[in-house]
Write a protein that holds these residues in place. Structure first.
Motif, PDB file in Angstrom:
ATOM      1  N   CYS A 192       0.851  -1.176   0.000  1.00  0.00           N
ATOM      2  CA  CYS A 192       0.000   0.000   0.000  1.00  0.00           C
ATOM      3  C   CYS A 192       0.900   1.243   0.000  1.00  0.00           C
ATOM      4  N   LYS A 193       0.690   2.127  -0.967  1.00  0.00           N
ATOM      5  CA  LYS A 193       1.613   3.253  -1.140  1.00  0.00           C
ATOM      6  C   LYS A 193       1.637   4.219   0.047  1.00  0.00           C
ATOM      7  N   ILE A 194       0.604   4.244   0.846  1.00  0.00           N
ATOM      8  CA  ILE A 194       0.569   5.159   1.988  1.00  0.00           C
ATOM      9  C   ILE A 194       1.668   4.831   2.994  1.00  0.00           C
ATOM     10  N   PHE A 195       1.912   3.558   3.195  1.00  0.00           N
ATOM     11  CA  PHE A 195       2.917   3.138   4.175  1.00  0.00           C
ATOM     12  C   PHE A 195       4.193   2.607   3.521  1.00  0.00           C
ATOM     13  N   SER A 196       4.326   2.739   2.197  1.00  0.00           N
ATOM     14  CA  SER A 196       5.448   2.129   1.463  1.00  0.00           C
ATOM     15  C   SER A 196       6.810   2.702   1.846  1.00  0.00           C
ATOM     16  N   HIS A 197       6.863   3.903   2.360  1.00  0.00           N
ATOM     17  CA  HIS A 197       8.144   4.512   2.745  1.00  0.00           C
ATOM     18  C   HIS A 197       8.657   3.986   4.099  1.00  0.00           C
ATOM     19  N   ASN A 198       7.810   3.252   4.829  1.00  0.00           N
ATOM     20  CA  ASN A 198       8.190   2.729   6.142  1.00  0.00           C
ATOM     21  C   ASN A 198       9.021   1.458   6.021  1.00  0.00           C
ATOM     22  N   ASN A 199       9.827   1.193   7.049  1.00  0.00           N
ATOM     23  CA  ASN A 199      10.606  -0.046   7.062  1.00  0.00           C
ATOM     24  C   ASN A 199       9.712  -1.204   7.509  1.00  0.00           C
ATOM     25  N   ALA A 200      10.232  -2.424   7.395  1.00  0.00           N
ATOM     26  CA  ALA A 200       9.456  -3.636   7.699  1.00  0.00           C
ATOM     27  C   ALA A 200       8.962  -3.660   9.141  1.00  0.00           C
ATOM     28  N   SER A 201       9.765  -3.181  10.066  1.00  0.00           N
ATOM     29  CA  SER A 201       9.389  -3.171  11.478  1.00  0.00           C
ATOM     30  C   SER A 201       8.174  -2.263  11.725  1.00  0.00           C
ATOM     31  N   THR A 202       8.190  -1.087  11.124  1.00  0.00           N
ATOM     32  CA  THR A 202       7.086  -0.140  11.280  1.00  0.00           C
ATOM     33  C   THR A 202       5.821  -0.681  10.634  1.00  0.00           C
ATOM     34  N   ILE A 203       5.969  -1.265   9.445  1.00  0.00           N
ATOM     35  CA  ILE A 203       4.808  -1.841   8.759  1.00  0.00           C
ATOM     36  C   ILE A 203       4.210  -2.968   9.604  1.00  0.00           C
ATOM     37  N   ALA A 204       5.063  -3.777  10.223  1.00  0.00           N
ATOM     38  CA  ALA A 204       4.578  -4.866  11.088  1.00  0.00           C
ATOM     39  C   ALA A 204       3.772  -4.308  12.262  1.00  0.00           C
ATOM     40  N   LYS A 205       4.212  -3.177  12.834  1.00  0.00           N
ATOM     41  CA  LYS A 205       3.471  -2.550  13.938  1.00  0.00           C
ATOM     42  C   LYS A 205       2.110  -2.045  13.471  1.00  0.00           C
ATOM     43  N   GLY A 249      -3.880   6.076  17.661  1.00  0.00           N
ATOM     44  CA  GLY A 249      -2.920   5.515  18.618  1.00  0.00           C
ATOM     45  C   GLY A 249      -1.545   5.344  17.986  1.00  0.00           C
ATOM     46  N   LEU A 250      -1.511   4.881  16.752  1.00  0.00           N
ATOM     47  CA  LEU A 250      -0.236   4.729  16.032  1.00  0.00           C
ATOM     48  C   LEU A 250       0.421   6.083  15.800  1.00  0.00           C
ATOM     49  N   LYS A 251      -0.386   7.106  15.522  1.00  0.00           N
ATOM     50  CA  LYS A 251       0.142   8.463  15.348  1.00  0.00           C
ATOM     51  C   LYS A 251       0.718   8.979  16.657  1.00  0.00           C
ATOM     52  N   GLN A 252      -0.016   8.756  17.732  1.00  0.00           N
ATOM     53  CA  GLN A 252       0.387   9.253  19.051  1.00  0.00           C
ATOM     54  C   GLN A 252       1.745   8.701  19.468  1.00  0.00           C
ATOM     55  N   PHE A 253       2.011   7.445  19.123  1.00  0.00           N
ATOM     56  CA  PHE A 253       3.287   6.828  19.477  1.00  0.00           C
ATOM     57  C   PHE A 253       4.357   6.998  18.401  1.00  0.00           C
ATOM     58  N   GLY A 254       4.060   7.803  17.379  1.00  0.00           N
ATOM     59  CA  GLY A 254       5.041   8.108  16.346  1.00  0.00           C
ATOM     60  C   GLY A 254       5.280   6.984  15.352  1.00  0.00           C
ATOM     61  N   ILE A 255       4.416   5.976  15.359  1.00  0.00           N
ATOM     62  CA  ILE A 255       4.578   4.862  14.420  1.00  0.00           C
ATOM     63  C   ILE A 255       4.116   5.283  13.028  1.00  0.00           C
ATOM     64  N   VAL A 256       2.996   5.988  12.961  1.00  0.00           N
ATOM     65  CA  VAL A 256       2.561   6.592  11.707  1.00  0.00           C
ATOM     66  C   VAL A 256       3.150   7.991  11.687  1.00  0.00           C
ATOM     67  N   ASP A 257       3.959   8.259  10.676  1.00  0.00           N
ATOM     68  CA  ASP A 257       4.675   9.537  10.640  1.00  0.00           C
ATOM     69  C   ASP A 257       4.012  10.556   9.705  1.00  0.00           C
ATOM     70  N   ALA A 258       4.623  11.708   9.615  1.00  0.00           N
ATOM     71  CA  ALA A 258       4.088  12.809   8.807  1.00  0.00           C
ATOM     72  C   ALA A 258       4.008  12.438   7.332  1.00  0.00           C
ATOM     73  N   ASN A 259       4.951  11.602   6.854  1.00  0.00           N
ATOM     74  CA  ASN A 259       4.916  11.192   5.440  1.00  0.00           C
ATOM     75  C   ASN A 259       3.654  10.402   5.125  1.00  0.00           C
ATOM     76  N   ALA A 260       3.262   9.495   6.015  1.00  0.00           N
ATOM     77  CA  ALA A 260       2.045   8.700   5.804  1.00  0.00           C
ATOM     78  C   ALA A 260       0.816   9.601   5.818  1.00  0.00           C
ATOM     79  N   ILE A 261       0.780  10.539   6.735  1.00  0.00           N
ATOM     80  CA  ILE A 261      -0.365  11.459   6.823  1.00  0.00           C
ATOM     81  C   ILE A 261      -0.427  12.339   5.578  1.00  0.00           C
ATOM     82  N   LYS A 262       0.730  12.797   5.122  1.00  0.00           N
ATOM     83  CA  LYS A 262       0.790  13.618   3.910  1.00  0.00           C
ATOM     84  C   LYS A 262       0.290  12.818   2.701  1.00  0.00           C
TER      85      LYS A 262
END
Length: 176
Positions: A1-14, A111-124
């Motif tokens: 999914c392109k929204i989360f494609s910039h994240n590493n495998a660990s972040t995507i797993a979370k 909740g993911l945003k609050q803990f910094g797991i979803v970052d500004a790039n995903a929101i953008k």
């Protein structure tokens, strides 16, 4: 999914750990036009069709018109993550024998945003996709009104589709 494609495998797993797998069968409605939205979906298998209320035929306002289909690894419901007042812009119906979706609620997303797991790039990226979808919807409605009023020009379906894509890109682009 392109929204989360910039994240590493660990972040995507979370992110995936906060999602739930939902299964639907052919003909099942996943969400209805105008209903309050609070879930985002990624299609893992199967196919869905996107239906919107008709505005191009007088008296047919309550009937639905198919405007597209989505398949594996495509997504819908992004507005529900960004806006607590979001209403569904389409009815989504399963067309394949079976459809598996990963679903993320707005609450889990926040909740993911609050803990910094979803970052500004995903929101953008979510905001960009939402803007694109709004532009396409606006252009589609304008094209329908043009056809109803009879502008004197007859367009084939392919020409109309191309015009809608061009107008949507122009609406989004800063160059126009």
């Amino acid at each position: 999914c392109k929204i989360f494609s910039h994240n590493n495998a660990s972040t995507i797993a979370k992110i995936v750990s906060k999602m739930e797998l939902e299964e639907y069968k052919v003909g099942n409605t996943i969400c209805k036009f105008g209903a309050k939205g609070d879930k985002f979906y990624i299609i893992m298998s199967g196919e869905i069709k996107i239906l919107v209320n008709r505005t191009d035929i007088k008296g047919a306002e309550n009937s639905m018109k198919e405007v597209g289909r989505l398949k594996e690894l495509q997504f819908f419901g992004e507005a529900a993550l960004l806006d607590s007042n979001a209403l569904r812009g389409a009815t989504i119906v399963v067309v394949s024998p079976k459809c598996e979706l990963l679903m993320l609620t707005r609450e889990a997303f926040n909740g993911l945003k609050q803990f910094g797991i979803v970052d500004a790039n995903a929101i953008k990226e979510l905001q960009k996709v939402r803007k694109e979808m709004k532009a396409k919807d606006t252009v589609r409605r304008m094209a329908s009104k043009m056809l109803v009023k009879g502008s004197g020009h007859a367009l084939t379906r392919l020409q109309l589709k191309r015009a809608i894509k061009f107008a949507a890109k122009a609406t989004i682009s800063k160059d126009y």
